[in-house]
Design an enzyme around this catalytic site. Structure first.
Site, PDB file in Angstrom:
ATOM      1  N   GLY A   1      17.390  35.907   9.546  1.00  6.23           N
ATOM      2  CA  GLY A   1      17.746  36.205   8.178  1.00  6.23           C
ATOM      3  C   GLY A   1      18.185  37.322   7.848  1.00  6.23           C
ATOM      4  O   GLY A   1      18.898  37.643   6.738  1.00  6.23           O
TER       5      GLY A   1
ATOM      6  N   THR B   1      21.754  34.750  14.962  1.00  5.02           N
ATOM      7  CA  THR B   1      21.738  35.431  13.819  1.00  5.02           C
ATOM      8  C   THR B   1      20.409  34.979  12.978  1.00  5.02           C
ATOM      9  O   THR B   1      20.207  33.893  12.776  1.00  5.02           O
ATOM     10  CB  THR B   1      22.987  35.252  12.952  1.00  5.02           C
ATOM     11  OG1 THR B   1      23.903  35.584  13.990  1.00  5.02           O
ATOM     12  CG2 THR B   1      22.829  35.866  11.841  1.00  5.02           C
TER      13      THR B   1
ATOM     14  N   ASP C   1       6.565  31.944   7.373  1.00  5.86           N
ATOM     15  CA  ASP C   1       7.600  31.440   7.767  1.00  5.86           C
ATOM     16  C   ASP C   1       7.463  30.676   9.153  1.00  5.86           C
ATOM     17  O   ASP C   1       8.259  30.912  10.072  1.00  5.86           O
ATOM     18  CB  ASP C   1       8.742  32.345   7.893  1.00  5.86           C
ATOM     19  CG  ASP C   1       9.983  31.640   7.784  1.00  5.86           C
ATOM     20  OD1 ASP C   1      11.001  32.353   8.428  1.00  5.86           O
ATOM     21  OD2 ASP C   1      10.141  30.524   7.678  1.00  5.86           O
TER      22      ASP C   1
END
Length: 917
Positions: free
Chosen positions: A631, A629, A749
């Site tokens: 963001g 899973t 990121d």
């Protein structure tokens, strides 16, 4: 009747079948042997073909004794011996496994071997291929091959065509290939080759086409390439080549294409380039070429495409460019060119694109440009041009883009520009233009962007602006525009951004205009107070009613700019162009984009996959297929009907209503459909629909670097050499994003969670949901994004994103790879004196044995040195990713004169001082 020995062999086979000890292919070969069919060379060839498993359907249909010369992709000579293998993926779905399955030594008469576009074909090129002395054509493009090019291939003296492009082949180009004196075509592009271009290539006197682009080659261009007198196409782009373009290039008088873009060439263009009389394409862009443009460039009278952009060229544009009368595209932007635009440029009657923006050009816009009646794009922005805009530009009725921003132009906007009815973008902001906005400009009904801000314009906004039905961006800020806002402005169906700030506008504000998503009306004389819609929060002085209105407006500010249909068209258009460019499909394969509710066209490198395929592959996104899973969605593992396994990132239905998640989804689809690098995860396709949205990626079997490092068994399998290669792969990918993309892309990121590993434990940068394009003409201010523990410290107080924030995150991950855990405590100690006595060996992952090989020592020292340089507190003192990438490519490192076990962190931090931009 079979002899006794044969019967015995058959009995053994049956027993083995019953216990499941052998494969179908072994059965085929053994059965053939048992029946005595292997007595001649031709029968040996049949056996070898069957042993691959690529023609297993022949056995399944009971045709195993049929003539192999009639099998798919096989051609034979008059004696029945195989001379050619020619297979595309869609011609035989059984082609899979390693290339080594094909026993080349069994085919002495083989002249041609071609397997194209098969992601199931893997492994390395076997050195046994050198035994096929008759081989003339070897083509293996767009497969999944790895390993090195065997030096034994230098014995294939009859080879004429060699194509290994678009694979994962690494290592250096063997100098032994220089012995292939009959070679006419060589394509090694889009691989992972490094090292220098061997000077032995100069022996290929029959070579016509040479493509080494999109690799990691470094060093100088060997002057011996000037001996290739028959060469017509030379492609060396997207490598790390340095130095100069050798003057011997001028000997290649048959050359029609010379492309060396995206390297580090840093010497001036040689005069001898003017000798290339047949040259049609010259691309020297994205280098560091200095000096002036040689006047001999004007000798290239057959030239059709010229790209000198993104260099450090100085001096004027030589008037001799007026001799390039066949030119259709002329890119010279982003240099230091000065002087005036030569009048002779008006001689280029076939010119379609003239791009000179971001230079130091002076003087007026020459009226002779009006002679370029085929021009579709004219970009003169960001120069020092003076004088007025020539009214004769109105003759260029094919123009779609006209850019004159950031100059010193004066006078009125010519009404003749209203004749440019094909314009989609008109930029004249940041000049000294005066007078009213001509009503005739409203005849340009295809305009999407109109930028006239920061001028001296006066008068009112023409009510005819409502005719601009395609307009979505209007900038008239910082002028002297007066009167009322015409309500027609807010009624334009696509309008999203309107900036009318700092003018003399007055009266009431039409309701239709208030509803524009991105609206700035500040600094005017309206009858009511208007909240500053460019802010993110209401001021304390606002009334409750105004606060509610403000909230409504700012909520719209984050809405997607383009409608869904327009966004789909844009993205699929980009992917279509890339597919055509990479020759992945032919035009007849493209088909139509389906838009029905239950089935969508999802484009990828394999053609079309329907929405239903994805539903069936995941059993309607059943939890058992979920592998993680993220963001803004969940990731599933899906096996397509073709057998290919992909990763599918699905945005949850509830999240499709959240604009931030939706924007991240679209951002990732947009960016990944435009970039391509061997260390960036591939986007195969996507589906955008209001009820179901997902991205389809290349599947990474080993998952994230984070998970591998935190699982002891998998971490032990990640030895020191593989860890160093992971860091190198990350560096090359980030260098590509920062320095080879226009505009540059900042990931924002980078963390071990977003570095994925394949079966070979190679690194791939993933998750571009919060990535940003860097715009050099804006502040690049942003909301804080990223993963805690990896975010550069300056972002907490400046909120300005730069590529140096990625550099910092890279440094954190590099240390994490060496340490086997996040270096949080070490990062805290770097600002103190605690690190003086810390030894490097004490930081290394204790689950691995200490390195004993000297080369591994040096690699670990280099990774550590680079990592600490990337973690400097001041962004400007960190190296660029391009410099880091080059450090890993260079081979001339001076080893530290100290035992590995005694090297301290302090010494490494001192050692890294040489890593300065």
């Amino acid at each position: 009747m079979a002899s006794a020995p044969s019967v015995s062999r058959l009995v053994v086979i049956i027993i083995l079948i019953n216990v499941g000890a052998i494969s179908d292919t072994t059965i085929i070969v053994a059965a053939s042997a048992a029946t005595g069919l292997l007595s001649s060379p031709i029968q040996l060839e049949r056996k070898a073909l069957l042993a691959t498993g690529w023609w297993v359907n022949i056995w399944a249909t009971g045709n195993h004794t049929s003539d192999p010369c009639k099998w798919t992709g096989i051609s034979c000579n008059s004696a029945g011996s195989v001379i050619g293998v020619n297979l595309l993926r869609y011609e035989n779905d059984n082609i899979k496994g390693e290339l080594g399955r094909f026993n080349f030594s069994c085919f002495p008469n083989l002249k041609s071997f071609k397997i194209h576009s098969n992601y199931l074909l893997s492994g390395s090129i076997p050195s046994e291929i050198a035994a096929v002395s008759m081989l003339q054509t070897l083509e293996l493009p767009s497969n999944n091959l790895t390993g090195i090019i065997p030096s034994a291939m230098g014995r294939l003296r009859n080879l004429v065509h060699l194509d290994l492009s678009d694979n994962y082949i690494w290592g250096y180009i063997p100098p032994t290939l220089g012995r292939l004196s009959k070679l006419e075509n060589l394509n090694l592009s889009s691989n992972g080759l490094d090292g220098i271009i061997p000077s032995e290539m100069g022996r290929w006197r029959n070579l016509v086409h040479l493509d080494l682009s999109d690799n990691f080659l470094w060093g100088y261009i060997p002057p011996t390439l000037g001996r290739l007198s028959k060469l017509e196409n030379l492609h060396l782009s997207s490598n790390s080549l340095v130095g100069n373009i050798p003057s011997t290039i001028g000997h290649l008088t048959q050359l029609t294409t010379f492309a060396i873009a995206s390297n580090h060439i840093n010497v001036s263009i040689p005069l001898e380039i003017g000798n290339l009389n047949f040259l049609q394409v010259l691309d020297l862009s994205r280098n560091e070429i200095g000096g002036s443009i040689p006047s001999t460039l004007g000798h290239l009278k057959r030239l059709r495409s010229l790209d000198l952009s993104y260099n450090k060229l100085v001096g004027p544009i030589p008037s001799s460019v007026g001799h390039l009368t066949q030119l259709t595209t002329f890119y010279m932007h982003s240099n230091l060119i000065n002087g005036s635009i030569p009048l002779e440029i008006g001689n280029l009657n076939f010119l379609q694109v003239l791009d000179l923006f971001d230079n130091k050009l002076e003087g007026p816009i020459p009226s002779t440009i009006a002679s370029l009646v085929n021009l579709t794009s004219l970009s003169l922005d960001y120069n020092n041009l003076t004088g007025s805009i020539p009214s004769m530009l109105g003759r260029l009725n094919r123009l779609t883009d006209l850019g004159l921003s950031e100059n010193k132009l004066v006078g009125p906007i010519p009404s003749s520009l209203g004749h440019l009815t094909q314009l989609t973008t008109l930029s004249m902001d940041n000049n000294k233009l005066d007078g009213p906005i001509p009503q005739e400009l409203m005849n340009c009904s295809k305009l999407g962007e109109l930028r006239l801000g920061n001028n001296l314009l006066s008068g009112s906004i023409p009510s005819e602006i409502g005719k601009l039905k395609e307009l979505y961006y209007l900038d008239l800020n910082h002028n002297f525009i007066n009167g009322k806002i015409p309500p027609q402005l807010g009624e334009i169906p696509r309008i999203v951004t309107v900036d009318l700030s700092m003018n003399n506008l007055s009266g009431s504000i039409p309701e239709s205009v208030i509803n524009v998503p991105d609206l700035d009306l500040s600094g005017n004389n309206f009858e009511v107070e208007i909240p500053n819609t460019s802010a993110n929060a209401p001021s304390p002085q606002q009334s409750e009613g105004n606060k509610d209105k403000h909230k409504k407006t700012t909520t719209r500010l984050v809405a997607i700019i383009l409608p869904m249909a327009a966004f789909l068209t844009l993205i699929f258009g980009i992917m279509f162009v890339r597919r055509r460019r990479d020759k992945k499909v032919e035009p007849a394969e493209t088909g139509e984009i389906t838009k029905c509710a239950d089935e969508f066209a999802i484009w990828n490198y394999d053609g079309r996959i329907t929405f239903q395929d994805m539903i069936e592959a995941t059993e309607d996104f059943h939890i058992k297929y979920c592998i993680g899973t993220g963001g803004y969605g969940s990731v599933y593992r899906a096996r397509l009907p073709s057998g290919k396994v992909v990763a599918l990132k699905k945005l949850h239905r509830s999240e499709t209503e959240e604009l931030a998640s939706l924007e991240s989804f679209r951002n990732e689809a947009r960016l990944l459909s435009q970039i391509r690098h061997r260390n960036i995860v591939k986007l195969y396709g996507f589906c955008l629909h209001e009820k179901c949205m997902f991205l389809i990626y290349e599947y990474m079997e080993m998952g994230s670097l984070f998970c591998v490092l935190r699982t002891d068994e998998e971490a032990v399998g990640l030895d020191w050499a593989k860890r160093v290669n992971i860091v190198k792969g990350m560096a090359h990918a980030l260098s590509y994003l920062h320095h080879d993309c226009t505009p540059p892309i900042v990931h924002r990121d980078i963390s071990s969670n977003n570095i994925l590993l394949n079966l070979e434990l190679e690194a791939f940068v993933a998750d571009f949901g919060v990535a940003r394009l860097l715009n050099f003409d804006s502040s690049n201010r942003t909301l804080l994004a990223g993963t805690y523990g990896y975010i550069a410290p300056e972002l907490a107080y400046t909120m300005i994103v730069t590529e140096k924030s990625d550099v910092y995150s890279f440094g954190v991950v590099a240390l994490e790879v060496l340490m086997g855990k996040h270096p949080g405590e070490l990062l805290s100690s770097l600002s103190s004196s605690l690190d003086k006595n810390i030894k490097l060996i004490d930081l290394l992952d204790p689950r691995l044995s200490p390195p004993v090989d000297q080369k591994i020592w040096q690699d670990i020292i280099l990774v550590s040195t680079v990592a600490f340089s990337c973690l400097r507190s001041q962004p400007k003192s960190r190296p660029t990713m391009q410099l880091v990438s080059n450090e890993f490519i260079a081979r001339n490192k001076t080893p530290m004169q100290k035992p590995f076990q005694e090297i301290s962190i302090l010494e490494l931090r001192n050692q890294e001082m040489y890593l300065v931009d």
